[in-house]
Design a protein around this motif. Structure first.
Motif, PDB file in Angstrom:
ATOM      1  N   ASN A  73      -9.631 -16.530  29.885  1.00 37.52           N
ATOM      2  CA  ASN A  73      -8.286 -17.057  30.112  1.00 37.52           C
ATOM      3  C   ASN A  73      -8.082 -18.394  29.404  1.00 37.52           C
ATOM      4  O   ASN A  73      -7.630 -19.380  29.995  1.00 37.52           O
ATOM      5  CB  ASN A  73      -8.003 -17.194  31.610  1.00 37.52           C
ATOM      6  N   SER A  74      -8.435 -18.408  28.126  1.00 37.51           N
ATOM      7  CA  SER A  74      -8.234 -19.615  27.324  1.00 37.51           C
ATOM      8  C   SER A  74      -6.755 -19.943  27.180  1.00 37.51           C
ATOM      9  O   SER A  74      -6.393 -21.086  26.888  1.00 37.51           O
ATOM     10  CB  SER A  74      -8.847 -19.424  25.934  1.00 37.51           C
ATOM     11  N   PHE A  75      -5.913 -18.930  27.382  1.00 43.17           N
ATOM     12  CA  PHE A  75      -4.471 -19.113  27.269  1.00 43.17           C
ATOM     13  C   PHE A  75      -3.806 -18.714  28.588  1.00 43.17           C
ATOM     14  O   PHE A  75      -4.285 -17.823  29.295  1.00 43.17           O
ATOM     15  CB  PHE A  75      -3.914 -18.274  26.118  1.00 43.17           C
TER      16      PHE A  75
ATOM     17  N   LYS B 178      -5.846  -9.515  29.920  1.00 45.42           N
ATOM     18  CA  LYS B 178      -5.831  -9.028  28.543  1.00 45.42           C
ATOM     19  C   LYS B 178      -7.258  -8.880  28.022  1.00 45.42           C
ATOM     20  O   LYS B 178      -8.223  -9.312  28.650  1.00 45.42           O
ATOM     21  CB  LYS B 178      -5.032  -9.984  27.652  1.00 45.42           C
ATOM     22  N   ASP B 179      -7.397  -8.276  26.856  1.00 39.48           N
ATOM     23  CA  ASP B 179      -8.720  -8.016  26.311  1.00 39.48           C
ATOM     24  C   ASP B 179      -9.458  -9.326  26.030  1.00 39.48           C
ATOM     25  O   ASP B 179      -8.881 -10.280  25.491  1.00 39.48           O
ATOM     26  CB  ASP B 179      -8.600  -7.199  25.018  1.00 39.48           C
TER      27      ASP B 179
ATOM     28  N   ARG C 234      -0.019 -20.209  20.339  1.00 42.39           N
ATOM     29  CA  ARG C 234       1.303 -20.546  19.821  1.00 42.39           C
ATOM     30  C   ARG C 234       1.584 -22.048  19.858  1.00 42.39           C
ATOM     31  O   ARG C 234       2.629 -22.495  19.411  1.00 42.39           O
ATOM     32  CB  ARG C 234       2.374 -19.815  20.636  1.00 42.39           C
ATOM     33  N   GLY C 235       0.649 -22.825  20.424  1.00 44.01           N
ATOM     34  CA  GLY C 235       0.836 -24.264  20.449  1.00 44.01           C
ATOM     35  C   GLY C 235       1.345 -24.801  21.762  1.00 44.01           C
ATOM     36  O   GLY C 235       1.427 -26.013  21.952  1.00 44.01           O
ATOM     37  N   ASP C 236       1.688 -23.933  22.693  1.00 47.10           N
ATOM     38  CA  ASP C 236       2.182 -24.368  23.997  1.00 47.10           C
ATOM     39  C   ASP C 236       1.294 -23.863  25.126  1.00 47.10           C
ATOM     40  O   ASP C 236       1.731 -23.724  26.262  1.00 47.10           O
ATOM     41  CB  ASP C 236       3.616 -23.883  24.207  1.00 47.10           C
ATOM     42  N   GLY C 237       0.033 -23.573  24.791  1.00 46.13           N
ATOM     43  CA  GLY C 237      -0.900 -23.061  25.783  1.00 46.13           C
ATOM     44  C   GLY C 237      -0.859 -21.556  25.948  1.00 46.13           C
ATOM     45  O   GLY C 237      -1.588 -21.004  26.771  1.00 46.13           O
ATOM     46  N   THR C 238      -0.008 -20.887  25.171  1.00 45.32           N
ATOM     47  CA  THR C 238       0.094 -19.432  25.250  1.00 45.32           C
ATOM     48  C   THR C 238      -0.454 -18.799  23.974  1.00 45.32           C
ATOM     49  O   THR C 238      -0.543 -19.442  22.923  1.00 45.32           O
ATOM     50  CB  THR C 238       1.547 -18.974  25.442  1.00 45.32           C
ATOM     51  N   PHE C 239      -0.788 -17.515  24.086  1.00 36.68           N
ATOM     52  CA  PHE C 239      -1.256 -16.758  22.923  1.00 36.68           C
ATOM     53  C   PHE C 239      -0.228 -15.732  22.466  1.00 36.68           C
ATOM     54  O   PHE C 239      -0.217 -15.322  21.317  1.00 36.68           O
ATOM     55  CB  PHE C 239      -2.571 -16.043  23.252  1.00 36.68           C
ATOM     56  N   ASP C 240       0.646 -15.305  23.371  1.00 38.26           N
ATOM     57  CA  ASP C 240       1.637 -14.270  23.075  1.00 38.26           C
ATOM     58  C   ASP C 240       0.943 -12.961  22.694  1.00 38.26           C
ATOM     59  O   ASP C 240       1.160 -12.412  21.608  1.00 38.26           O
ATOM     60  CB  ASP C 240       2.556 -14.737  21.941  1.00 38.26           C
TER      61      ASP C 240
END
Length: 354
Positions: free
Chosen positions: A234-236, A242-243, A258-264
């Motif tokens: 859960n790095s993001f 998720k995988d 994406r730069g806001d703590g999310t991976f999308d």
């Protein structure tokens, strides 16, 4: 008795499925799922493919032919019946139904299931029904025992290898998909959706498989351990469930968020993002360098952070341009494009890591 059983089976199937046309979905043996429909396991994707069917018994060495109605009855049931993966099942003996096509024949043994191939050496991989479905299939044995007109013959049909890989419609991608599958680069979840845009999570799964196979490690986690790296789950903030390849590739510096703590993870992947990830994956194994000057008409549209990666993948034939001499850096990347380019990168690395 045989006629009565046949009528009961036929009426049950007709009521349940209304005798509508049913097609099975293909799979490949690169990454076998835990379960699938029996029709998938048999590798027969349309009832029209079946040219002949028999029920035989290995010990007796005898068989009888099924009528076209009996074949249809079994196939409709097979499309709706779930079979489960098993290794080294009961020896292949007893009653079996054998389905013939123009080019092949597959058998389902009541006691053993349908053999897909081998796992390692002399370890059979099969798919077998369970529970009520398994009980239902005993009607095949009843049909055999009820026949008095069985003929001598009918050999046992088993597999030592098999590949029911479903190829994409696009002719240009078929050889690349086949090559990727033969090298264990094709994750099961990507088959059958080749023309769709690949998601960021799916591309991570594909790149993870590429690194695993190239390195010879058992899986991506083993590769990270061998490198002395660690990763955090859960790095993001948007990757729960998720995988885990996302977290592992992030730890290796191959992907970013994406730069806001999310991976999308469910978002689409652009062509320039794919070029960047392919290049950083290659850097796990080789030093990369290129002096290639890009001649794409839209080279000024390529982001600065991706420009060198586009140069490198172009120079080495990993990725190519699109129509009108354009790279289309912001365009979506499809599943078939991703698989083909991952295969090209594997071949590039394989030649240099001998």
């Amino acid at each position: 008795m045989q006629k009565g059983i046949r009528l009961i089976i036929k009426s049950l199937i007709a009521a349940a499925f209304m005798l509508l046309p049913v097609s099975a979905y293909a799979y490949n043996v690169v990454d076998l799922p835990e379960q699938m429909s029996m029709a998938d396991a048999l590798g027969i994707f349309s009832g029209e493919e079946i040219t002949r069917a028999t029920i035989s018994n290995v010990e007796d060495g005898r068989y009888f032919e099924l009528t076209s109605n009996e074949i249809n009855d079994f196939y409709y049931a097979a499309c709706e019946m779930t079979v489960y993966r098993t290794e080294n099942p009961t020896p292949f003996r007893g009653t079996a139904i054998n389905l013939y096509t123009e080019t092949d024949v597959m058998s389902y043994y009541v006691g053993s299931g349908v053999q897909i191939g081998l796992y390692g050496s002399d370890n059979y991989i099969c798919y077998k029904a369970a529970g009520e479905d398994e009980v239902f299939l005993t009607y095949l044995d009843t049909m055999y025992k009820d026949r008095e007109d069985c003929a001598n013959g009918e050999e046992i049909h088993r597999r030592t290898s098999n590949d029911f890989l479903k190829l994409p419609d696009a002719a240009w991608a078929q050889d690349g998909i086949r090559d990727a599958a033969s090298k264990n680069l094709l994750p099961y979840q990507l088959t059958g959706k080749y023309s769709a845009n690949i998601s960021r999570e799916e591309f991570c799964i594909l790149i993870g498989r590429l690194i695993t196979v190239t390195s010879g490690c058992a899986d991506l986690e083993a590769y990270i351990r061998d490198k002395g790296e660690v990763y955090l789950l859960n790095s993001f903030s948007d990757c729960a469930g998720k995988d885990t390849s996302i977290d592992m590739l992030y730890a290796l510096g191959i992907v970013n968020g994406r730069g806001d703590g999310t991976f999308d993870p469910d978002g689409t992947l652009s062509r320039e993002e794919a070029a960047k990830m392919l290049t950083t994956a290659a850097e796990q194994f080789v030093m990369i360098h290129t002096d290639r000057e890009l001649s794409y008409a839209d080279r000024s549209d390529i982001s600065r952070w991706a420009y060198y990666s586009v140069q490198w993948v172009t120079d080495n034939g990993i990725m190519t341009g699109m129509d009108d001499n354009r790279f289309n850096p912001g365009s979506y990347y499809t599943v078939e494009q991703a698989i083909v380019t991952a295969g090209r990168l594997f071949n590039y690395l394989d030649e240099r890591l001998v």
